[in-house]
Design an enzyme around this catalytic site. Structure first.
Site, PDB file in Angstrom:
ATOM      1  CG  ASP A 144      -1.886   1.104   1.261  1.00 33.03           C
ATOM      2  OD1 ASP A 144      -2.073   1.746   0.205  1.00 33.03           O
ATOM      3  OD2 ASP A 144      -2.470   1.352   2.332  1.00 33.03           O
ATOM      4  CG  ASN A 146      -1.946   5.200  -2.439  1.00 35.07           C
ATOM      5  OD1 ASN A 146      -2.145   4.240  -1.685  1.00 35.07           O
ATOM      6  ND2 ASN A 146      -2.719   5.478  -3.472  1.00 35.07           N
ATOM      7  CG  ASP A 148      -5.265   4.123  -0.908  1.00 33.48           C
ATOM      8  OD1 ASP A 148      -4.642   3.074  -0.621  1.00 33.48           O
ATOM      9  OD2 ASP A 148      -5.776   4.323  -2.031  1.00 33.48           O
ATOM     10  CB  SER A 182     -15.973  -4.648  -2.680  1.00 32.13           C
ATOM     11  OG  SER A 182     -14.604  -4.415  -2.953  1.00 32.13           O
ATOM     12  CG  HIS A 302      40.036 -20.181  18.208  1.00 29.90           C
ATOM     13  ND1 HIS A 302      40.353 -19.273  17.224  1.00 29.90           N
ATOM     14  CD2 HIS A 302      41.211 -20.509  18.809  1.00 29.90           C
ATOM     15  CE1 HIS A 302      41.666 -19.084  17.214  1.00 29.90           C
ATOM     16  NE2 HIS A 302      42.201 -19.820  18.168  1.00 29.90           N
ATOM     17  CG  ASN A 303      41.147 -16.156  19.031  1.00 31.76           C
ATOM     18  OD1 ASN A 303      41.814 -16.634  19.941  1.00 31.76           O
ATOM     19  ND2 ASN A 303      41.658 -15.835  17.863  1.00 31.76           N
ATOM     20  CD  GLU A 332      41.467 -19.428  22.731  1.00 32.59           C
ATOM     21  OE1 GLU A 332      40.773 -19.642  21.738  1.00 32.59           O
ATOM     22  OE2 GLU A 332      42.704 -19.387  22.716  1.00 32.59           O
ATOM     23  CG  ASP A 334      44.054 -15.722  23.941  1.00 30.12           C
ATOM     24  OD1 ASP A 334      43.931 -16.862  24.426  1.00 30.12           O
ATOM     25  OD2 ASP A 334      44.176 -15.501  22.726  1.00 30.12           O
ATOM     26  CG  HIS A 347      44.658 -12.571  18.840  1.00 31.59           C
ATOM     27  ND1 HIS A 347      44.373 -13.808  19.349  1.00 31.59           N
ATOM     28  CD2 HIS A 347      45.303 -12.778  17.673  1.00 31.59           C
ATOM     29  CE1 HIS A 347      44.830 -14.741  18.527  1.00 31.59           C
ATOM     30  NE2 HIS A 347      45.401 -14.143  17.518  1.00 31.59           N
ATOM     31  CD  GLU A 381      45.548 -20.577  25.087  1.00 30.31           C
ATOM     32  OE1 GLU A 381      46.760 -20.670  25.361  1.00 30.31           O
ATOM     33  OE2 GLU A 381      44.880 -21.484  24.561  1.00 30.31           O
ATOM     34  NE  ARG A 544      40.680 -24.950  22.964  1.00 34.45           N
ATOM     35  CZ  ARG A 544      41.592 -24.125  22.449  1.00 34.45           C
ATOM     36  NH1 ARG A 544      42.857 -24.505  22.365  1.00 34.45           N
ATOM     37  NH2 ARG A 544      41.249 -22.930  22.007  1.00 34.45           N
ATOM     38  CG  ASP A 693      19.513 -16.180  -7.203  1.00 38.23           C
ATOM     39  OD1 ASP A 693      18.996 -16.777  -8.172  1.00 38.23           O
ATOM     40  OD2 ASP A 693      19.633 -14.938  -7.152  1.00 38.23           O
ATOM     41  CE1 TYR A 694      23.281 -22.401 -12.857  1.00 35.90           C
ATOM     42  CE2 TYR A 694      21.950 -20.851 -14.112  1.00 35.90           C
ATOM     43  CZ  TYR A 694      22.979 -21.770 -14.052  1.00 35.90           C
ATOM     44  OH  TYR A 694      23.703 -22.055 -15.169  1.00 35.90           O
TER      45      TYR A 694
END
Ligand code: NAG
Ligand code: NAG
Ligand code: NAG
Length: 745
Positions: A144, A146, A148, A182, A302-303, A332, A334, A347, A381, A544, A693-694
């Site tokens: 819709d 506009n 209305d 209608s 990890h991290n 983890e 560090d 890090h 760590e 691990r 999507d090809y």
């Protein structure tokens, strides 16, 4: 508007305050001073605000949670500026950033917090049909143009493009005229619902319904029972099962009273949790939780502190919250010396930002057991000086209190690891330890020397970033010693880092609480040379595996190869979406998402030779797709979807097959193609459905995916509810499939 998504929301003082609007400050940093007027619109769906240049808005449906007080990075960093009772944070679904807001008073903040909670709860409690109504309502508002309150044929044509469907103009026009009861040349909201229903009619579902309906109009409960027995293979369930489904899904009260199901009820059932490909029994906590920890795959990150890449990305407590919310049980941390005597987490040797160790532990304390009550392991760590190690140990004890595991559960030296059940509600520290648990009573020195070899080489490699990229072997050989303080060493109980020499050595000298860490490349090398020995080793103690230090972009390795040989903690970069995280989310989506999945029998017995279950041959008929999202927002662009089914598991089971693509139809593409697989070790396999999507000229675009453990799939006519790249729901997008699994002879 006739169908109002939040029409069920009770009038509420908090919502009235939100609708009246409030001046809120958006907290961003110390320098930022943005005040804005935020106002909830009458539809309860949109929060509008005016910025200096335009009106903008947030959709309340995108808000996943609201947090009170200083519960975000921004608030933690500017905590002294605003009193916590005036602060709150809106957390959005997926990977979108938070919105941190400060109200003028505590009362006003409370009104927004309560109001948002009401809206979130309302959305969560919506049934399938209400969700569909909301989807249609959104479409109507979109169409819709506009405003209305009615839509013209021109607006409908534009809408069809938005809905991802390129429909024949004559067909669309005749549906439009049929819906326009209608005869005004416009569709009102009710007529629009009718139009939508005709447009999305599921021919394949109607045919199935008629096949089982004795009178062609409804399914009696006997008809439904027959369908459940013949097609869904749920015949072992009682007759009550059919009656239950009628009670649960039939929208018409007269049909319900008459114990029959209409086509609407049938469709409702097929698209519900009961009709899902994922067996709901396996979504509950269904596994034995009393086996030793080593017998489980443990969801591991990890991290965890990083939100982006490993060179200059941002560190944040948000990483811990997100991982814990996804059921991760091994985090983890560090740790490095901070400048003000307090350890920091980042890090090392990179430009990643730093956060306080204290803030990380506070966050863990708060979120550890919200998704799962089973133990959380902190993989620490430790790169700190002896002084700051003492601070770390004290912070862990002070903040975690009783949650922190400080002794073995029975006070004795363990001969086997305890179970997740026995460790419920506990936080375990994983790290280096001076001596072992056997020397508990001996006079231990105040600090000791530990070999600085294993995981430290991970850090060292990581720090060699843009320079010449060395191979594993060149760097990790430099041995040194690190001082470890007794306070920290004493907190390591069941998860002691131990250097791996070889399998023979580990078999003779290994303790049940030893854990060795391997880089992905080392683990792959061992798998290639001695997979069976590795699997047997992993039936005795925990391993691990972490991503190579060369993955500075925080990319991931395929966890399946590691699970195949029984590695328990396969640590992935949770912040990086993609196939590897899809597999992790898929494996841990069973067993109530508690973060622990019992390893198959073949990987739990260190004596037994590999002897898998009966092989199974699944036939997967990919029937149709429903309301696939657009991948490209250009109005004229419509997807050409195809489905690829991928099996992950032991090397012999890895396979992919795909359907052909269907041009220009994302609304209701129909493939009717059967894909055939042979799965020799079903108990280790995952199955992933991907829709793309090809594109002839360039790489295909990802549309959605769903990954599920093979042993958790249900036979019969099932829907697959697709997930976006970052794992959030794409409702109402789905695939409709028919699964037929036969035991291979
Ligand atoms: C109730 O079911 C019976 C038999 O299945 C059918 O004849 C009758 O028309 C149904 N009544 C209603 C109100 O649907
Ligand atoms: C797919 O199969 C259904 C049910 O057999 C059938 O009604 C429909 O026409 C088929 N569609 C295509 C595109 O083959
Ligand atoms: C499954 O496939 C087998 C072999 O094609 C067939 O015999 C069987 O009837 C099918 N089962 C169902 C429930 O469709």
């Amino acid at each position: 508007i006739l169908f109002h998504p939040f029409s069920g929301v009770k009038p509420d003082v908090s919502l009235e305050i939100m609708k009246a609007g409030s001046v809120l400050r958006k907290a961003k940093s110390r320098m930022w001073r943005g005040h804005r007027h935020y106002k909830l619109q009458d539809d309860c769906k949109t929060i509008a605000y005016k910025s200096s240049w335009a009106m903008n808005s947030y959709s309340t449906c995108d808000v996943e949670a609201v947090r009170e007080g200083h519960e975000s990075d921004v608030f933690l960093s500017v905590a002294d500026e605003y009193p916590p009772e005036r602060c709150f944070t809106l957390v959005f679904r997926g990977r979108r950033g938070n919105l941190d807001l400060v109200a003028e008073s505590a009362e006003e903040a409370q009104a927004w917090i309560r109001g948002m909670q009401t809206l979130i709860e309302n959305l969560q409690s919506m049934g399938e049909s209400e969700k569909l109504d909301q989807w249609i309502s959104d479409l109507f508002l979109k169409a819709d143009r506009n405003k209305d309150g009615r839509i013209s044929f021109k607006e409908v044509r534009r809408l069809l493009k938005l809905m991802n469907m390129d429909m024949n103009e004559d067909h669309a026009s005749s549906l439009f005229r049929m819906a326009d009861k209608s005869q005004t040349g416009f569709l009102g909201s009710e007529e629009f619902v009718h139009f939508y229903k005709m447009l999305t009619q599921r021919k394949e579902v109607v045919e199935l319904f008629q096949e089982y309906s004795s009178d062609g109009q409804t399914l009696s409960h006997c008809d439904l029972e027959e369908f459940l027995r013949e097609e869904q293979l749920e015949g072992d369930r009682s007759q009550e099962h059919a009656l239950e489904l009628i009670q649960r899904y039939e929208p018409s009260d007269t049909a319900k009273a008459n114990h029959t199901m209409s086509i609407d009820g049938f469709l409702m059932y097929l698209t519900s949790a009961d009709g899902s490909i994922f067996n709901s029994e396996d979504q509950r906590l269904y596994q034995d939780m009393t086996q030793p920890l080593k017998h489980y795959f443990i969801s591991s990150s990890h991290n965890t502190y990083l939100l982006e890449d490993q060179l200059k990305g941002r560190s944040s407590v948000e990483g811990y919250i997100q991982a814990l919310k996804r059921g991760c049980r091994c985090l983890e941390i560090d740790c490095w010396d901070g400048s003000s005597g307090e350890p920091v987490v980042y890090h090392g040797h990179t430009f990643t930002s730093k956060i306080l160790f204290k803030d990380v532990i506070n966050t863990v304390a708060k979120y550890a057991f919200k998704t799962s009550e089973y133990p959380v392991i902190l993989s620490i760590e430790n790169r700190c000086s002896v002084e700051q190690q003492k601070v770390m140990a004290q912070l862990l004890k002070d903040i975690l209190g009783d949650m922190l595991l400080r002794t073995t559960i029975d006070g004795k030296v363990p001969s086997v690891l305890p179970s997740p059940e026995e460790l419920k509600g506990k936080i375990l520290v994983k790290g280096k330890k001076i001596g072992g648990l056997e020397s508990l009573d001996a006079d231990n020195p105040v600090s000791g020397e530990v070999s600085d070899e294993d995981d430290s080489s991970e850090l060292r490699r990581d720090s060699l970033t843009t320079e010449s990229l060395p191979s594993d072997s060149k760097v990790s050989r430099c041995k040194s010693k690190q001082s470890l303080t007794k306070e920290l060493s004493d907190l390591v109980i069941y998860c002691k880092n131990e250097h791996f020499n070889n399998f023979e050595h580990a078999r003779i000298h290994g303790k049940p609480y030893d854990i060795s860490s391997f880089s992905e490349s080392k683990a792959r090398k061992i798998i290639k040379e001695a997979a069976a020995d590795f699997a047997q080793h992993n039936a005795r103690q925990i391993t691990r595996v972490y991503p190579s230090g060369l993955r500075t972009d925080s990319s991931n390795f395929c966890p399946q190869d590691m699970w195949n040989v029984g590695c328990q903690m396969v640590a992935l970069n949770f912040q990086t979406a993609g196939l590897e995280m899809d597999l992790n989310d898929g494996l841990f989506s069973q067993n109530n998402r508690c973060g622990y999945v019992l390893k198959p029998e073949i990987l739990r017995n260190s004596e037994q030779q590999f002897n898998p279950d009966k092989p199974q041959d699944p036939l997967i008929q990919v029937i149709s797709g429903q309301q696939l999202p657009k991948v490209n927002n250009k109005v004229g662009s419509i997807v050409d979807p195809f489905v690829r089914v991928e099996i992950y598991g032991l090397p012999a089971d890895q396979a992919t097959q795909e359907t052909s693509y269907i041009e220009n139809n994302g609304l209701n593409p129909c493939w009717n193609e059967t894909l055939e697989f042979a799965v020799h070790t079903p108990e280790l396999a995952l199955i992933r459905f991907v829709v793309e999507d090809y594109d002839m000229a360039t790489k295909n675009d990802f549309i959605g995916q769903y990954t599920v453990p093979f042993s958790c799939i249900q036979s019969g006519y099932r829907h697959i509810h697709l997930l976006s790249k970052d794992g959030t729901s794409l409702r109402p997008s789905s695939l409709f499939v028919n699964i037929n699994i036969t035991e291979a002879s």
